[in-house]
Design an enzyme around this catalytic site. Structure first.
Site, PDB file in Angstrom:
ATOM      1  N   GLU A 114     -14.019  10.695  -0.382  1.00 18.51           N
ATOM      2  CA  GLU A 114     -13.222   9.699   0.340  1.00 18.51           C
ATOM      3  C   GLU A 114     -12.114   9.263  -0.604  1.00 18.51           C
ATOM      4  O   GLU A 114     -12.368   8.515  -1.558  1.00 18.51           O
ATOM      5  CB  GLU A 114     -14.095   8.503   0.728  1.00 18.51           C
ATOM      6  N   CYS A 164      -7.402   1.822   0.846  1.00 21.29           N
ATOM      7  CA  CYS A 164      -6.966   3.202   1.080  1.00 21.29           C
ATOM      8  C   CYS A 164      -6.350   3.342   2.470  1.00 21.29           C
ATOM      9  O   CYS A 164      -5.584   4.251   2.730  1.00 21.29           O
ATOM     10  CB  CYS A 164      -8.122   4.177   0.867  1.00 21.29           C
TER      11      CYS A 164
END
Ligand code: ADP
Length: 512
Positions: free
Chosen positions: A237, A271
């Site tokens: 991720e 993010c």
């Protein structure tokens, strides 16, 4: 035993004060951790799933009781405001436990699937078998949920877990350890390796059965290389440079409020934060003025009513600064914020909106991970899609429009792990949706059904009663070839010829 244990300093980023020390896990203990994890796996993986879920429910109860203490630890350790610690770190973790406890049994149950007629007499199943010891390496921006959600998913499926939390937020790492300890998980089922990247690297090299990594693209690539050597499966991720597209028919006040939140929540250290804003030309000046008003109304601080907290990781400031300097040198205009040379020497960065940027600038192409939002006008739907897809990232995106057809059409064209229409970021808050990135934003997905299945060997089983002496596809092959030709031609023809199929099948059977 190592004679000297290294200590990790705990620094409160908002104040710069050292507020504690945490003992690092000596690298010499890596082997012991894996040995313990593998031993615990033997019994943990054999527990009925309901019993494993009972531990997770106990963990949730403890988290609910300690909600305020945990929120305060997260806020102190990261510098984020306490409201964000609660809504974006604690809530998604609790919700994921709920979701998993509700659905895991069904998702992981042995499933019967249909068996083709060519395999007549057999039954087919899919089974989910835990992998072993899962290494979770987590970052500092959402230090609770980005560690706990993969941990919980791996544990529910019967794996044991080693967590290496971020050294930037060690207090939260310790807090997670305390929560698990209170929940009373059996010895060796969950272990904690505190320390920096050397500790992370040592555990990566310790041959885990699965690596779940959340962090930078750079580290993700290093981990994937090590994993490749041993063919260890991973989920990565990684970063994002999420576009936000505002069409002229959007609710502009809502979109402006949404943009401010999506860009500056957690000081932009997300993010999935909005890092590129594309606004349709006809409403561009109006939208910029609404957005400026919204940004100027935000209050930075550490108190419970503040909107935006401090940065968490000092090194991140330099990255944001360099991107902004590069943009200004190339003609960008500051709509809010001040030039980087006037920034104060603290962890609260000005909330910065920049216009007059082009698509080659670092501020558009590289992840900022800070409160920096560049804006670009566009004229057509196609142009907006092309611009949005023009980076190496593809984690999340948002499309703002009152034309549902158009918004859905654009959403479908974005190369992205997720898209939100008329809101931003929140796909991550529905644990039922898969989460992950396209392109350099990562490999794999978690959350939802996938989030449990990745931690399992998906095993195909075919069962025969074992009562027949032979099978048609076994030896001898003598005289079978033409019969098989007739069998397959009758079967795979657009119009199946069942009579011919049955005849050739019986003929082959006789020869078997
Ligand atoms: P960020 O600091 O932006 O979150 P990093 O990728 O540097 O991103 O760090 C994420 C996590 O990865 C942290 O827990 C860190 O200690 C760990 N880490 C950093 N480098 C390595 C490495 N070479 N091997 C394993 N883990 C690492």
């Amino acid at each position: 035993m190592d004679a000297i244990h290294e200590k990790l300093k705990v620094i409160a980023p908002a104040t710069g004060e050292q507020i504690g020390e945490i003992e690092e896990t000596p690298i010499s203990k890596v082997g012991l951790f894996y040995h313990k994890g593998r031993t615990a796996f033997l019994s943990w993986s054999n527990l009925p799933i309901e019993e494993r879920l009972r531990y997770l429910r106990r963990l949730k109860d403890i988290m609910v009781t300690q909600m305020e203490d945990t929120a305060s630890i997260i806020a102190t350790d990261t510098g984020k405001v306490v409201t964000e610690a609660l809504i974006a770190d604690i809530m998604p973790t609790l919700d994921s436990i709920d979701h998993i406890c509700k659905h895991a049994n069904k998702i992981l149950k042995r499933k019967k699937v249909t068996t083709p007629i060519l395999l007549v007499g057999k039954k087919s199943f899919i089974e989910y078998m835990p992998r072993g010891v899962v290494l979770v390496i987590s970052p500092w921006n959402y230090p609770l949920q980005l560690a706990m959600v993969p941990m919980i998913s791996a544990l529910a499926t019967g794996n044991t877990v080693i967590l290496k939390p971020s050294e930037v937020t060690p207090l939260v790492g310790k807090c997670i350890e305390d929560l698990f300890q209170k929940a009373g998980f059996p010895e060796g089922v969950v272990q904690f390796a505190h320390g920096g990247k050397e500790v992370g690297a040592a555990f990566t090299n310790g041959k885990p059965d699965y690596i779940f990594f959340t962090g930078s693209v750079r580290t993700g690539k290093i981990i994937q290389e090590i994993a490749a050597k041993e063919l260890i499966p991973t989920t990565l991720e990684l970063g994002g440079k999420d576009p936000m597209i505002v069409f002229k028919d959007a609710h502009l006040e809502r979109a402006a409020k949404g943009a401010a939140w999506a860009a500056f929540t957690n000081s932009g250290q997300v993010c999935m934060s909005a890092e590129r804003l594309y606004v349709e030309k006809n409403v561009y000046p109006q939208f910029i003025s609404l957005l400026k008003k919204e940004i100027l109304s935000l209050r930075q601080g550490t108190d419970a009513n503040a909107d935006v907290g401090s940065m968490t990781f000092p090194a991140q400031i330099q990255i944001v600064k360099e991107q902004l300097e590069d943009a200004i040198q190339n003609g960008a205009v500051l709509e809010t914020g001040i030039p980087p040379e006037e920034w104060k020497n603290d962890m609260f960065l000005p909330l910065t909106l920049v216009t007059n940027v082009n698509h080659q600038m670092k501020v558009i192409q590289e992840e900022s991970f800070g409160p920096l939002l560049p804006v670009i006008p566009f004229e057509t739907e196609e142009e907006a899609v092309n611009l949005a897809n023009d980076t190496v990232y593809g984690l999340n995106a948002s499309v703002w429009s009152s034309d549902r057809q158009k918004a859905r059409r654009v959403a479908s064209k974005l190369i992205s792990g997720g898209v939100v229409i008329n809101d931003a970021i929140i796909t991550v808050a529905n644990h039922g949706l898969p989460f992950g990135g396209a392109k350099q934003s990562g490999i794999g997905r978690y959350h939802g059904d996938t989030g449990l299945k990745i931690f399992c060997h998906e095993k195909s089983i075919i069962e025969d009663t074992g009562r027949k002496k032979s099978e048609i596809h076994w030896y001898p092959y003598k005289e079978k070839y033409p019969l098989f030709l007739t069998l397959f031609k009758s079967y795979f023809n657009e119009r199946r010829n069942w009579l011919q199929f049955a005849k050739s099948y019986l003929s082959i059977l006789k020869k078997s």
